[in-house]
Design a protein around this motif. Sequence first.
Motif, PDB file in Angstrom:
ATOM      1  N   ALA A  12      20.111  29.574   2.945  1.00 24.32           N
ATOM      2  CA  ALA A  12      18.879  28.852   3.244  1.00 24.32           C
ATOM      3  C   ALA A  12      18.426  29.072   4.675  1.00 24.32           C
ATOM      4  CB  ALA A  12      19.067  27.361   2.983  1.00 24.32           C
ATOM      5  N   THR A  13      19.340  29.435   5.543  1.00 25.90           N
ATOM      6  CA  THR A  13      18.921  29.715   6.912  1.00 25.90           C
ATOM      7  C   THR A  13      18.153  31.029   6.998  1.00 25.90           C
ATOM      8  OG1 THR A  13      20.966  30.895   7.472  1.00 25.90           O
ATOM      9  CG2 THR A  13      20.934  28.522   7.824  1.00 25.90           C
ATOM     10  N   VAL A  14      18.274  31.824   5.935  1.00 22.72           N
ATOM     11  CA  VAL A  14      17.574  33.097   5.898  1.00 22.72           C
ATOM     12  C   VAL A  14      16.345  33.009   5.003  1.00 22.72           C
ATOM     13  CG1 VAL A  14      17.771  35.537   5.326  1.00 22.72           C
ATOM     14  CG2 VAL A  14      19.731  34.321   6.268  1.00 22.72           C
ATOM     15  N   VAL A  15      16.521  32.351   3.851  1.00 23.62           N
ATOM     16  CA  VAL A  15      15.419  32.191   2.911  1.00 23.62           C
ATOM     17  C   VAL A  15      15.220  30.705   2.669  1.00 23.62           C
ATOM     18  CG1 VAL A  15      14.535  32.744   0.629  1.00 23.62           C
ATOM     19  CG2 VAL A  15      15.998  34.373   1.815  1.00 23.62           C
ATOM     20  N   ILE A  16      14.154  30.153   3.165  1.00 29.78           N
ATOM     21  CA  ILE A  16      13.918  28.728   3.043  1.00 29.78           C
ATOM     22  C   ILE A  16      13.886  28.316   1.581  1.00 29.78           C
ATOM     23  CG2 ILE A  16      12.261  26.880   3.493  1.00 29.78           C
ATOM     24  CD1 ILE A  16      13.705  27.904   5.943  1.00 29.78           C
ATOM     25  N   VAL A 100      17.332  21.042   9.192  1.00 32.02           N
ATOM     26  CA  VAL A 100      17.754  19.861   8.440  1.00 32.02           C
ATOM     27  C   VAL A 100      17.493  20.134   6.960  1.00 32.02           C
ATOM     28  CG1 VAL A 100      17.358  18.276  10.342  1.00 32.02           C
ATOM     29  CG2 VAL A 100      15.480  18.782   8.771  1.00 32.02           C
ATOM     30  N   ASP A 101      18.169  19.399   6.082  1.00 31.91           N
ATOM     31  CA  ASP A 101      17.987  19.653   4.657  1.00 31.91           C
ATOM     32  C   ASP A 101      18.172  18.393   3.833  1.00 31.91           C
ATOM     33  OD1 ASP A 101      20.850  19.752   3.198  1.00 31.91           O
ATOM     34  OD2 ASP A 101      21.077  20.545   5.217  1.00 31.91           O
ATOM     35  N   VAL A 132       9.170  14.024   2.820  1.00 32.93           N
ATOM     36  CA  VAL A 132       9.183  15.451   2.483  1.00 32.93           C
ATOM     37  C   VAL A 132       9.194  15.677   0.970  1.00 32.93           C
ATOM     38  CG1 VAL A 132      10.243  16.127   4.660  1.00 32.93           C
ATOM     39  CG2 VAL A 132      11.710  15.602   2.686  1.00 32.93           C
ATOM     40  N   GLN A 133       8.859  14.658   0.209  1.00 29.61           N
ATOM     41  CA  GLN A 133       8.774  14.817  -1.243  1.00 29.61           C
ATOM     42  C   GLN A 133       7.638  15.775  -1.593  1.00 29.61           C
ATOM     43  OE1 GLN A 133       7.675  11.250  -3.416  1.00 29.61           O
ATOM     44  NE2 GLN A 133       8.775  11.919  -5.263  1.00 29.61           N
ATOM     45  N   PRO A 143      12.834  21.161   3.663  1.00 25.39           N
ATOM     46  CA  PRO A 143      11.497  20.566   3.582  1.00 25.39           C
ATOM     47  C   PRO A 143      10.437  21.629   3.330  1.00 25.39           C
ATOM     48  CG  PRO A 143      12.700  19.643   5.428  1.00 25.39           C
ATOM     49  CD  PRO A 143      13.520  20.784   4.915  1.00 25.39           C
ATOM     50  N   GLY A 144       9.588  21.399   2.340  1.00 29.78           N
ATOM     51  CA  GLY A 144       8.534  22.342   2.018  1.00 29.78           C
ATOM     52  C   GLY A 144       8.937  23.385   1.002  1.00 29.78           C
TER      53      GLY A 144
END
Length: 397
Positions: A12-16, A100-101, A132-133, A143-144
Amino acid sequence: MNVRRSAAVLAATVVIATAAPAIAASPSPSPALPSALYGSSDPTYDGVWRQSLALIALHRADVEPAAAAVDWLAGQQCANGAFAAYRAKPSAACDTKLMVDTNSTSAAVQALAASGDHDPAVRKAVSWLESVQNKDGGWGFAPGGASDANSTSVVIGALNASGAYISRIAKYGKSPYDALLKLALPCADGGAFAYQPDKKGKLTANADATAAAVVSVLGTGMLTVRAGDAKKAGCADASTPTWQRASANGAAYLAKAVAKDGHLTSALPGSENQPDYGNTADAVVALAAQGGTAAAAGPLRWLERNSAKWAEQSGPAAYAQLILAAKTGGADPRDFGGTDLVQRLTATGPKPRATAAPAAESRDDSDPSVWWVVGAGLAAGAGIGFLLSGRNKRKQP
């Protein structure tokens, strides 16, 4: 939620918005690790997650963890309420570079709610989650990011533990249940849940996502899940699936998936198929929650016979998953195939404060959304090893 989540955070740090299951980091003992942290492997990608699961599982086993363990987790929170996977210097303010996640935040909410003395932190974290829903009612890992079944499910668990009416959390008119039901497959495709649609909008059955969704569609989570009434697994289509039908269909898929070998199977790229211990533990929880302890007996027995080496190699989150499976499936976590899971888990972190007499578990199946009042006693900041002095009053979505 699976112990193999750590590489998902790395991805996730590479691909949101990526939160696919992954392999836990290899052990790398270091004297620089916080003394209040469970486990000795690099916490960069799973520190908050494994701490939360450890606290939750200890609470479920009626063990009151060290105050330092709970305080360490609370200290990982950012000023806006969110949690990242790990903050090596929690005294430094969170900035835009810190990822953050929703998964870390939701697990922490459940662990801190179990402690009973971190209500402000819980409320702040839930407010961030609501902010962030997504428009479809769900959540992605970051988020997003596009909503996925696993992230939406762990957020539902957090909302449940905080006392929120889950079906009323609808920032754009869609509730978390709406998001999950859109990921439910018809019986022709097994009745499972998909992780999320592919680029063409196609849904593909995913056992990990199904186990998470079955529990959360019932309006519960790691902290509050209990065995349901005995029901025979079966899939039945409906023009507009209800939460009850979607949960039953997902459980039927899982029951079929574990029927032959007693476990779920994982295939990593370039390797042969192998047992998936973490997802099998999650399947036990889902099967018991939907259909009673008898529905989970097969995979639970398989875990009792085969999971000891996996848990020893994987660390605190693995022991926590097995404790949750044992508690929900009707087994003794202190004698799980000859292994005392609670002792093994406590040995990976600070010495607990106390062990309480086992609390009676009560359940009300009338609705999937639960208003839990977290009592002040026994904290188990244990992250869901909890003694709740409240009673669930579920409200149907």
